[in-house]
Design an enzyme around this catalytic site. Structure first.
Site, PDB file in Angstrom:
ATOM      1  N   CYS A 180       0.706  -1.457   0.010  1.00 31.39           N
ATOM      2  CA  CYS A 180      -0.055   0.005  -0.124  1.00 31.39           C
ATOM      3  C   CYS A 180       0.871   1.405  -0.095  1.00 31.39           C
ATOM      4  CB  CYS A 180      -0.887  -0.104   1.025  1.00 31.39           C
ATOM      5  SG  CYS A 180      -2.042  -1.392   1.266  1.00 31.39           S
TER       6      CYS A 180
HETATM    7  C1  BEZ Z   1       0.394  -4.553   1.784  1.00 25.86           C
HETATM    8  O1  BEZ Z   1       0.136  -3.385   1.556  1.00 25.86           O
HETATM    9  O2  BEZ Z   1       1.893  -4.663   1.719  1.00 25.86           O
HETATM   10  C2  BEZ Z   1      -0.191  -5.787   2.106  1.00 25.86           C
HETATM   11  C3  BEZ Z   1      -1.496  -5.710   2.788  1.00 25.86           C
HETATM   12  C4  BEZ Z   1      -2.059  -6.486   3.268  1.00 25.86           C
HETATM   13  C5  BEZ Z   1      -1.784  -7.869   2.961  1.00 25.86           C
HETATM   14  C6  BEZ Z   1      -0.566  -8.241   2.250  1.00 25.86           C
HETATM   15  C7  BEZ Z   1       0.028  -7.063   1.843  1.00 25.86           C
END
Ligand code: BEZ
Length: 211
Positions: A45
């Protein structure tokens, strides 16, 4: 029921990192990209929001306003934005919606319980100036989206809106476009002075008309 292409994008008011926003007022007569991410302070994210900020001028050139949403609260968003700016060498210049009560996430069907009971998946909606939904994509939490592809789709949608053309597979800005089936070849020749290449009666190309 889940939103589909051509549906009216539901309006809402929400708390954001830029204060309270009414979606329709925020978008005005322009285009919008509303996208959800699973959670603040997560690695994928962080790169997604950074990339979106880095593409800010590209969105602005196309009269597109961007909004991100997750179920995290506003104070968490504000702290995380500092990390995004620091690690992605950018300045997040679009609002992050805080949706702890899931109003927006529910309206846009961004929580997919069999993927996660609580977190929003990576949903993305392109909203046209007519407030209709033009594109819906949904990615899993583990895969960051390609925001250049989002820009590419916006370019295609804006060409279709302005010139009655469609874009072929893997089209890139500047390449030839396709005359839509609703336009006869006779009309296409009048409408597209740069020329019409007829490969089949149903497959007709013309140079990108707005260059
Ligand atoms: C991420 O944004 O890195 C992420 C968020 C939830 C699950 C896996 C990765």
């Amino acid at each position: 029921m889940a939103l589909r292409l051509g549906d009216v994008a539901p309006n809402f008011k929400a708390q954001t990192t830029s204060g309270e926003i009414d979606l329709y007022e925020y978008l005005g007569n322009g285009w919008g990209v509303l996208f959800s991410h699973p959670a603040d302070y997560t690695p994928v994210c962080t790169t997604e929001l950074g990339k979106t900020a880095l593409l800010g001028e590209e969105f602005a050139k196309r009269n597109v306003k961007v909004l991100a949403v997750s179920v995290d609260p506003i104070d968490k968003h504000e702290g995380w934005v500092k990390d995004i700016n620091e690690t992605q060498n950018t300045t997040v210049n679009f609002p992050l919606i805080a949706d702890p009560d899931r109003t927006v996430s529910t309206l846009y069907d961004m929580i997919h319980p069999n993927a996660s009971a609580t977190a929003t998946v990576r949903s993305l909606f392109i909203i046209g100036p007519d407030k209709l939904v033009k594109l819906i994509i949904t990615y899993p939490a583990s895969t960051g989206r390609n925001f250049l592809e989002v820009i590419r789709v916006i370019d295609s949608l804006q060409l279709t809106a302005g010139y009655s053309v469609a874009t072929p597979a893997d089209w890139k800005a500047g390449e030839d476009v396709i005359v839509v089936p609703a336009v006869s070849t006779e009309d296409a020749i009048k409408k597209f002075p740069k020329g019409v290449k007829v490969v089949k009666p149903y497959l007709r190309y013309t140079p990108q008309p707005n260059l």
